[in-house]
Design an enzyme around this catalytic site. Structure first.
Site, PDB file in Angstrom:
ATOM      1  N   GLU A 163       0.898  -1.329  -0.161  1.00 48.63           N
ATOM      2  CA  GLU A 163      -0.115   0.004  -0.053  1.00 48.63           C
ATOM      3  C   GLU A 163       0.879   1.124   0.059  1.00 48.63           C
ATOM      4  OE1 GLU A 163      -1.231   2.949   1.595  1.00 48.63           O
ATOM      5  OE2 GLU A 163      -2.026   1.998   3.179  1.00 48.63           O
TER       6      GLU A 163
ATOM      7  N   CYS B 145      -2.240   7.825   4.932  1.00 53.46           N
ATOM      8  CA  CYS B 145      -2.085   7.277   3.416  1.00 53.46           C
ATOM      9  C   CYS B 145      -3.671   7.959   2.708  1.00 53.46           C
ATOM     10  CB  CYS B 145      -2.179   5.895   3.246  1.00 53.46           C
ATOM     11  SG  CYS B 145      -2.615   4.983   4.766  1.00 53.46           S
TER      12      CYS B 145
HETATM   13  P1  NAP Z   1       9.902   3.669   3.108  1.00 49.60           P
HETATM   14  O1  NAP Z   1      10.955   4.332   2.873  1.00 49.60           O
HETATM   15  O2  NAP Z   1       9.015   3.000   1.906  1.00 49.60           O
HETATM   16  O3  NAP Z   1      10.265   2.460   4.072  1.00 49.60           O
HETATM   17  C1  NAP Z   1       9.360   1.482   4.732  1.00 49.60           C
HETATM   18  C2  NAP Z   1       9.960   0.308   5.032  1.00 49.60           C
HETATM   19  O4  NAP Z   1      10.188  -0.434   3.655  1.00 49.60           O
HETATM   20  C3  NAP Z   1      11.174   0.326   5.769  1.00 49.60           C
HETATM   21  O5  NAP Z   1      11.044  -0.572   6.699  1.00 49.60           O
HETATM   22  C4  NAP Z   1      12.164   0.272   4.786  1.00 49.60           C
HETATM   23  O6  NAP Z   1      13.519  -0.179   5.310  1.00 49.60           O
HETATM   24  C5  NAP Z   1      11.703  -0.503   3.727  1.00 49.60           C
HETATM   25  N1  NAP Z   1      12.217  -0.319   2.394  1.00 49.60           N
HETATM   26  C6  NAP Z   1      12.310   0.967   1.748  1.00 49.60           C
HETATM   27  N2  NAP Z   1      12.839   0.847   0.515  1.00 49.60           N
HETATM   28  C7  NAP Z   1      13.196  -0.428   0.259  1.00 49.60           C
HETATM   29  C8  NAP Z   1      13.853  -1.226  -0.792  1.00 49.60           C
HETATM   30  N3  NAP Z   1      14.112  -0.484  -1.891  1.00 49.60           N
HETATM   31  N4  NAP Z   1      14.002  -2.280  -0.626  1.00 49.60           N
HETATM   32  C9  NAP Z   1      13.763  -3.042   0.612  1.00 49.60           C
HETATM   33  N5  NAP Z   1      13.314  -2.473   1.576  1.00 49.60           N
HETATM   34  C10 NAP Z   1      12.899  -1.037   1.452  1.00 49.60           C
HETATM   35  O7  NAP Z   1       8.723   4.386   3.824  1.00 49.60           O
HETATM   36  P2  NAP Z   1       8.656   5.557   5.374  1.00 49.60           P
HETATM   37  O8  NAP Z   1      10.038   5.409   5.611  1.00 49.60           O
HETATM   38  O9  NAP Z   1       7.771   5.041   5.945  1.00 49.60           O
HETATM   39  O10 NAP Z   1       8.629   7.006   4.496  1.00 49.60           O
HETATM   40  C11 NAP Z   1       9.321   7.382   3.474  1.00 49.60           C
HETATM   41  C12 NAP Z   1       8.063   7.740   2.423  1.00 49.60           C
HETATM   42  O11 NAP Z   1       7.206   6.933   2.410  1.00 49.60           O
HETATM   43  C13 NAP Z   1       7.257   9.009   3.062  1.00 49.60           C
HETATM   44  O12 NAP Z   1       7.864  10.306   2.880  1.00 49.60           O
HETATM   45  C14 NAP Z   1       5.829   8.987   2.013  1.00 49.60           C
HETATM   46  O13 NAP Z   1       6.144   9.461   0.879  1.00 49.60           O
HETATM   47  C15 NAP Z   1       5.839   7.477   1.912  1.00 49.60           C
HETATM   48  N6  NAP Z   1       5.055   6.878   2.954  1.00 49.60           N
HETATM   49  C16 NAP Z   1       3.550   6.585   2.325  1.00 49.60           C
HETATM   50  C17 NAP Z   1       2.779   6.073   3.083  1.00 49.60           C
HETATM   51  C18 NAP Z   1       1.446   5.810   2.553  1.00 49.60           C
HETATM   52  O14 NAP Z   1       0.450   5.247   3.334  1.00 49.60           O
HETATM   53  N7  NAP Z   1       1.051   6.113   1.366  1.00 49.60           N
HETATM   54  C19 NAP Z   1       2.909   5.687   4.538  1.00 49.60           C
HETATM   55  C20 NAP Z   1       4.197   5.896   4.860  1.00 49.60           C
HETATM   56  C21 NAP Z   1       5.358   6.104   4.001  1.00 49.60           C
HETATM   57  P3  NAP Z   1      14.520   0.760   6.063  1.00 49.60           P
HETATM   58  O15 NAP Z   1      14.169   0.602   7.741  1.00 49.60           O
HETATM   59  O16 NAP Z   1      15.871   0.430   5.617  1.00 49.60           O
HETATM   60  O17 NAP Z   1      14.121   2.230   5.828  1.00 49.60           O
END
Ligand code: NAP
Length: 520
Positions: free
Chosen positions: A263, A300
């Site tokens: 999601e 979200c």
């Molecule tokens: P994220 O960067 O996507 O991280 C979420 C999880 O996925 C973390 O455990 C992260 O590991 C892992 N991950 C991220 N990229 C990966 C990859 N390429 N390969 C493997 N694992 C990966 O999300 P976030 O930290 O929650 O927030 C960053 C951005 O996500 C926000 O600025 C926003 O734009 C978006 N977001 C969207 C929603 C939504 O519901 N739409 C919710 C939250 C965030 P690590 O621990 O190493 O970071």
């Protein structure tokens, strides 16, 4: 002190590289360090989950319900500790922690009720017709069975309700799957508190050891290793589009591809239809401000783009909204990466031709470097349709207001949108039939359509859909909230020609499980 992963009933080693949580409100670093799981610990967790698979699949609805209810109670009992740990790791206020604790427990109990009643398995029965011509029909019976070990990535923006024992894990356990959770780096202490409660519940309820493991470490190392492991059969994820897509691609490239229910990204458009008076428009501006700034805009379902009719009512909406957003206090975002992405997203939007910044976000990012102020930008339908960058999600308390002139504008706009979790219409119900074409398009774009309601505040129930076409999710057929989310972690199995004794209770002739069945 150094903490480590929970690998079944054992602790991981505390000798690898480690990290600390940082308070986004103050910048203070926690004294507690968290050791990243080693490759062998990840393999061990996957092996335990694999070993537990058949035992988990054999659990009765009553056994799974007892576990889920026991866990709900333990998590509720942790609430005072969670208030301390989660507020310091996330900057979220105490009422939010208490509210999310309640929601997490509610979800666990909802799945307990679901699996105890047993109806969810979608049992279907076609009896044999030995005399059918030209060929006899065999006896066929089918029902849903668990897919096997599921990897869950904790969501930063729901440290409880979509993390260790949140909706993804609860639905996977309810389906009868072992769960391996990859903790989010921003709230490891919160994850550990809940993780320890899960281990206690697994033991107390007599579930097999591999029913649960909690892994600390980076997404690109331990996350990839988990998703790539042959024992893993499905993935649940909430986060960025880049992260979700990377995991989806990785899972698709495996020798045995597996589903990733990610999601990700949604701007949750709001369509304000013509004909509403200034008073109603001002009222909508108030509700919108509450929805757009709730939790520093980190939901979200945050409404990121609002389409409003040009004219006196539209001007009134903009003036009231701008006033309210200027008065909105800044608040800490969940971590520096999210705060940075918010600033970059606003800059990219402000740089688009025809976009005017009506409320600039404050530059003051506070002691922790994570505070974010509300922002409002505006443009018109022609410019919006000319630049596909404007539909990109800006995760945070910002809104793009877009004026339009005609129903044709609205339909072109709706047509140009990517997949969304939600789309909301505001209007006077009496004239809605005129906008039926718009509704038809929106139905193809979003998982949940709302009328005169704001998209934040997702009800947890049987009918809710928290999903939508890509990039809202990687599988538009699924929901990650509500009882329907269990279907992600189950698959249909058909039993052909089996004697009654060998059939699961749900499919036996006398219906001893006493469930609703599709009985042809
Ligand atoms: P994220 O960067 O996507 O991280 C979420 C999880 O996925 C973390 O455990 C992260 O590991 C892992 N991950 C991220 N990229 C990966 C990859 N390429 N390969 C493997 N694992 C990966 O999300 P976030 O930290 O929650 O927030 C960053 C951005 O996500 C926000 O600025 C926003 O734009 C978006 N977001 C969207 C929603 C939504 O519901 N739409 C919710 C939250 C965030 P690590 O621990 O190493 O970071």
């Amino acid at each position: 002190m150094t903490e480590s992963s929970l690998i079944g009933f054992s602790r991981g080693s505390a000798t690898n590289a480690f990290f600390h949580a940082t308070n986004p409100a103050t910048g203070e670093t926690s004294d507690l360090s968290f050791c990243k799981a080693s490759e062998s610990e990840v393999l061990n967790a996957c092996q335990l989950a694999s070993d537990a698979s058949l035992k988990m699949a054999a659990l009765s609805g009553a056994q799974k319900a007892a576990f889920l209810r026991d866990l709900a109670e333990r998590i509720e009992g942790l609430v005072d500790q969670l208030v301390v740990t989660m507020t310091s790791e996330t900057g979220l206020p105490e009422p939010r922690v208490r509210g999310e604790t309640g929601r997490t427990a509610f979800q666990l109990r909802m799945f307990a009720d679901l699996v105890e009643s047993g109806h969810w398995v979608d049992a279907r029965i076609d009896r044999a017709q030995p005399d059918r011509q030209p060929l006899p029909k065999p006896d066929l019976r089918s029902m849903l069975r668990p897919v096997g070990p599921v990897v869950v990535f904790c969501a930063s923006n729901f440290p409880l309700a979509f993390s260790v024992a949140g909706g993804d894990s609860a639905s996977a356990w309810a389906a009868g799957c072992p769960v391996i959770v990859k903790a989010h780096h921003a709230h490891p202490g919160t994850a550990l508190l809940v993780g320890k409660a899960v281990v206690e519940s697994v033991r107390a309820s007599g579930l097999p050891e591999g029913a649960f493991s909690l892994i600390f470490g980076d997404g690109r190392t331990v996350g990839h290793a988990l998703v790539g492991h042959p024992a893993v059969k499905a993935v649940g994820f909430t986060g960025s589009r880049a992260g979700g897509r990377a995991l989806f691609d990785l899972a698709s490239l495996r020798e045995e591809p597996i589903p990733v229910y990610a999601e990700m990204s949604s701007v949750n458009p709001i369509f304000i239809l013509p004909g509403l008076g200034e008073e109603r428009m001002n009222e909508i501006a108030g509700g919108l401000q509450g929805s757009a700034t709730l939790g520093a805009g980190q939901f979200c379902t945050n409404p990121g783009i609002v389409f409003y009719p040009r004219g006196a009512g539209g001007e009134s909406l903009v003036a009231t909204y701008v006033g309210k957003m200027k008065e909105t206090a800044s608040a800490p975002m969940l971590h520096k990466g999210i705060r940075k992405a918010y600033g970059e997203g606003l800059d990219a939007l402000a740089g688009c031709e025809g976009v005017e910044v009506l409320v600039p976000a404050s530059d003051d990012s506070g002691g922790g470097g994570c505070h974010a102020g509300a922002s409002v930008l505006s443009t018109d339908a022609a410019n919006f349709l000319n630049n596909e960058k404007m539909v990109d999600e800006v995760f945070g308390p910002s809104t793009l207001l877009v004026s339009y002139d005609s129903l044709e504008d609205l339909i072109r706009i709706a047509d140009s949108l990517e997949g969304q979790l939600t789309a909301s219409l505001f209007g006077d119900g009496s004239g809605l039939s005129e906008f039926g074409g718009l509704l038809d398009v929106l139905e193809t774009k979003a998982g949940r359509l709302l009328f005169n309601q704001y998209p934040t505040g997702v009800e947890v129930c049987a009918s809710v859909v928290h999903g939508g076409p890509y990039p809202a999710t990687t599988d538009s057929r699924s929901t990650s909230v509500g009882t329907g989310s269990i279907l992600r972690f189950a698959r249909p199995v058909c039993y052909q020609g089996f004697p009654d004794d060998f059939l699961p209770d749900e499919l036996k002739e006398g219906n001893p499980a006493d469930i609703t069945r599709l009985d042809a």
